[in-house]
Enzyme design. Structure first.
Site, PDB file in Angstrom:
ATOM      1  N   ILE A   7      35.290  12.207   1.486  1.00 30.30           N
ATOM      2  CA  ILE A   7      34.225  13.256   1.656  1.00 30.30           C
ATOM      3  C   ILE A   7      33.997  13.464   3.235  1.00 30.30           C
ATOM      4  CG2 ILE A   7      31.791  13.702   0.881  1.00 30.30           C
ATOM      5  CD1 ILE A   7      32.013  11.500  -1.155  1.00 30.30           C
ATOM      6  N   ASP A  51      35.266  13.660  13.798  1.00 33.63           N
ATOM      7  CA  ASP A  51      34.634  14.658  13.998  1.00 33.63           C
ATOM      8  C   ASP A  51      35.516  15.898  13.655  1.00 33.63           C
ATOM      9  OD1 ASP A  51      33.666  16.947  15.057  1.00 33.63           O
ATOM     10  OD2 ASP A  51      33.163  15.973  17.171  1.00 33.63           O
ATOM     11  N   ASN A  78      32.749  18.614   2.802  1.00 29.21           N
ATOM     12  CA  ASN A  78      31.219  18.763   2.625  1.00 29.21           C
ATOM     13  C   ASN A  78      30.813  18.912   4.093  1.00 29.21           C
ATOM     14  OD1 ASN A  78      28.494  18.134   1.656  1.00 29.21           O
ATOM     15  ND2 ASN A  78      28.739  16.463   3.072  1.00 29.21           N
ATOM     16  N   TYR A 143      26.126  31.655   9.384  1.00 33.21           N
ATOM     17  CA  TYR A 143      26.189  30.695   8.253  1.00 33.21           C
ATOM     18  C   TYR A 143      26.939  30.973   7.105  1.00 33.21           C
ATOM     19  CZ  TYR A 143      24.931  26.999   4.981  1.00 33.21           C
ATOM     20  OH  TYR A 143      24.972  25.880   4.183  1.00 33.21           O
ATOM     21  N   LYS A 147      30.398  30.386   5.344  1.00 34.19           N
ATOM     22  CA  LYS A 147      30.258  30.153   3.761  1.00 34.19           C
ATOM     23  C   LYS A 147      31.324  30.935   2.889  1.00 34.19           C
ATOM     24  CE  LYS A 147      28.291  25.887   4.454  1.00 34.19           C
ATOM     25  NZ  LYS A 147      29.349  24.771   3.964  1.00 34.19           N
TER      26      LYS A 147
HETATM   27  N1  LIG Z   1      21.036  21.379   1.946  1.00 30.42           N
HETATM   28  C1  LIG Z   1      21.283  22.748   1.430  1.00 30.42           C
HETATM   29  O1  LIG Z   1      20.416  23.343   0.893  1.00 30.42           O
HETATM   30  C2  LIG Z   1      22.701  23.388   1.192  1.00 30.42           C
HETATM   31  C3  LIG Z   1      22.687  24.360   0.427  1.00 30.42           C
HETATM   32  C4  LIG Z   1      24.283  25.046   0.272  1.00 30.42           C
HETATM   33  C5  LIG Z   1      25.241  24.420   1.195  1.00 30.42           C
HETATM   34  N2  LIG Z   1      25.067  23.214   1.999  1.00 30.42           N
HETATM   35  C6  LIG Z   1      26.103  22.593   2.482  1.00 30.42           C
HETATM   36  O2  LIG Z   1      26.566  21.247   2.169  1.00 30.42           O
HETATM   37  C7  LIG Z   1      27.203  20.244   3.131  1.00 30.42           C
HETATM   38  C8  LIG Z   1      26.198  19.406   3.618  1.00 30.42           C
HETATM   39  O3  LIG Z   1      25.040  19.730   4.166  1.00 30.42           O
HETATM   40  P1  LIG Z   1      23.625  18.912   3.928  1.00 30.42           P
HETATM   41  O4  LIG Z   1      22.730  19.768   3.641  1.00 30.42           O
HETATM   42  O5  LIG Z   1      23.966  17.610   3.112  1.00 30.42           O
HETATM   43  O6  LIG Z   1      23.139  18.569   5.551  1.00 30.42           O
HETATM   44  P2  LIG Z   1      22.947  17.357   6.469  1.00 30.42           P
HETATM   45  O7  LIG Z   1      22.226  16.402   5.521  1.00 30.42           O
HETATM   46  O8  LIG Z   1      22.479  17.765   7.541  1.00 30.42           O
HETATM   47  O9  LIG Z   1      24.504  16.699   6.592  1.00 30.42           O
HETATM   48  C9  LIG Z   1      25.535  17.346   7.144  1.00 30.42           C
HETATM   49  C10 LIG Z   1      26.527  16.113   7.080  1.00 30.42           C
HETATM   50  O10 LIG Z   1      27.884  17.090   7.804  1.00 30.42           O
HETATM   51  C11 LIG Z   1      28.215  16.029   8.826  1.00 30.42           C
HETATM   52  N3  LIG Z   1      28.701  16.677  10.080  1.00 30.42           N
HETATM   53  C12 LIG Z   1      28.064  17.883  10.664  1.00 30.42           C
HETATM   54  N4  LIG Z   1      28.855  18.297  11.684  1.00 30.42           N
HETATM   55  C13 LIG Z   1      30.120  17.368  11.585  1.00 30.42           C
HETATM   56  C14 LIG Z   1      31.284  17.301  12.492  1.00 30.42           C
HETATM   57  N5  LIG Z   1      31.478  18.236  13.531  1.00 30.42           N
HETATM   58  N6  LIG Z   1      32.244  16.583  12.182  1.00 30.42           N
HETATM   59  C15 LIG Z   1      32.046  15.938  11.089  1.00 30.42           C
HETATM   60  N7  LIG Z   1      30.895  15.758  10.373  1.00 30.42           N
HETATM   61  C16 LIG Z   1      30.192  16.532  10.376  1.00 30.42           C
HETATM   62  C17 LIG Z   1      27.005  15.171   9.345  1.00 30.42           C
HETATM   63  O11 LIG Z   1      27.600  14.020   9.693  1.00 30.42           O
HETATM   64  P3  LIG Z   1      27.282  13.318  11.337  1.00 30.42           P
HETATM   65  O12 LIG Z   1      26.249  14.315  11.918  1.00 30.42           O
HETATM   66  O13 LIG Z   1      26.793  11.798  10.906  1.00 30.42           O
HETATM   67  O14 LIG Z   1      28.838  13.503  11.902  1.00 30.42           O
HETATM   68  C18 LIG Z   1      26.489  14.997   7.993  1.00 30.42           C
HETATM   69  O15 LIG Z   1      26.862  13.771   7.144  1.00 30.42           O
HETATM   70  C19 LIG Z   1      27.301  21.624   4.342  1.00 30.42           C
HETATM   71  O16 LIG Z   1      28.540  22.244   4.388  1.00 30.42           O
HETATM   72  C20 LIG Z   1      26.082  22.584   4.052  1.00 30.42           C
HETATM   73  O17 LIG Z   1      26.358  23.949   4.640  1.00 30.42           O
HETATM   74  C21 LIG Z   1      23.790  22.608   1.867  1.00 30.42           C
END
Ligand SMILES: NC(=O)c1ccc[n+]([C@@H]2O[C@H](COP(=O)([O-])OP(=O)(O)OC[C@H]3O[C@@H](n4cnc5c(N)ncnc54)[C@H](OP(=O)(O)O)[C@@H]3O)[C@@H](O)[C@H]2O)c1
Length: 268
Positions: A7, A51, A78, A143, A147
């Site tokens: 993941i 990364d 993810n 964004y 997506k």
């Molecule tokens: N929350 C929502 O409402 C929502 C809705 C639809 C879709 N999503 C999608 O769900 C996914 C997870 O988001 P989340 O809501 O769980 O946000 P989050 O809490 O901010 O988590 C984002 C994760 O992505 C990792 N990440 C960010 N930039 C990265 C990079 N350059 N390389 C590797 N890892 C990276 C971060 O890890 P580190 O910072 O530790 O590297 C963190 O573990 C995303 O794709 C987001 O677009 C979220």
């Protein structure tokens, strides 16, 4: 279940909840973070440094997991970042960073994982996309576009991989309470910008809605259901009723009426 699961982005939000759930169900789970040392070591899974925008590390990451397990059964794409701004004022370098993280980086890791999945003649790739990818969202255009790109990538990949018995599933969540609002990148506008007030109101409202939104465990439950399913669908949409219904309304309403509804919602 005893699957080997990778993941991306498991230090926070969906990725963390999914990693916890799947590892407790008996799977061997590898999560990733850019800075794993910043987080307490997870009890049931490994958090590896990675990364997704480096485009150099994915082969090494996959080799490490394969050397320990001889396979990767499930890849969950993810990792991601949120981003907002009026298109006229967004910097191209910021757009590239969003696409590197939310799109190109996932292609890179898919390319690294596929040889081992093809060799094993089985595999599942789950893309965490977004309901935002089903429509252009004002001030969320980049964004949404990143997506939507993942949605189409997943659809095409599912057909290309059919003969290798590898399935691709897009899971599109609506708003869930993760750290995405704090990690989101907003475009800095000068107070003289013609977009300043409307944009500020819009992102303040987003942040408020997100802070009151749903528990990400729902998405983790769906991910587990998909992994257990013998014949998963290609698309899943999950989230608040109004957001899910918006995808359906876009298909059936006259386009200008649909845009008017969106504009009223965003007070444009
Ligand atoms: N929350 C929502 O409402 C929502 C809705 C639809 C879709 N999503 C999608 O769900 C996914 C997870 O988001 P989340 O809501 O769980 O946000 P989050 O809490 O901010 O988590 C984002 C994760 O992505 C990792 N990440 C960010 N930039 C990265 C990079 N350059 N390389 C590797 N890892 C990276 C971060 O890890 P580190 O910072 O530790 O590297 C963190 O573990 C995303 O794709 C987001 O677009 C979220």
């Amino acid at each position: 279940m005893n699957k080997v699961i990778l993941i991306t982005g498991a230090s926070s939000g969906f990725g963390q909840v999914i990693a916890e759930k799947l590892s407790k169900s008996g799977n061997t789970v590898y999560g990733t973070s850019r800075n794993p040392e910043k987080y307490p070591e997870p009890k049931n899974y490994k958090l590896l440094k990675f990364d997704i925008t480096s485009f150099k590390e994915s082969k090494k990451l996959v080799e490490k997991i394969v050397s320990e397990n001889e396979r990767i059964d499930v890849l969950i794409n993810n990792a991601g970042i949120g981003f907002t701004g009026p298109i006229e004022e967004i910097l191209i370098k910021d757009i590239k960073r969003v696409f590197d993280t939310n799109y190109f980086g996932h292609i890179d890791i898919v390319q690294s994982v596929l040889p081992i999945m093809r060799k094993n003649k089985s595999g599942l790739i789950i893309n965490i996309t977004s309901i935002a990818g089903y429509q252009g969202i004002p001030f969320g255009s980049i964004y949404s576009a990143s997506k939507a790109s993942m949605e189409y990538l997943g659809e095409a990949l599912n057909m290309e991989l059919n003969k290798f018995r590898i399935r691709v599933v897009n899971i599109a969540p609506g708003d869930y309470k993760t750290n995405i609002i704090y990690n989101r990148n907003d475009t800095n506008l000068s107070k003289n910008s013609p977009y300043y007030n409307v944009y500020k109101d819009c992102i303040d409202q987003w942040s408020l809605n997100m802070s009151r939104s749903r528990n990400p465990i729902e998405v983790a439950n769906l991910v587990e259901k998909v992994i257990k399913s013998k014949n998963p669908k290609i698309h899943y949409i999950i989230g608040p009723f109004l957001q899910k219904i918006s995808v359906f309304l876009k298909k059936i309403l006259p386009e200008k009426i649909y845009q008017r509804l969106l504009m009223n919602h965003y007070k444009l």
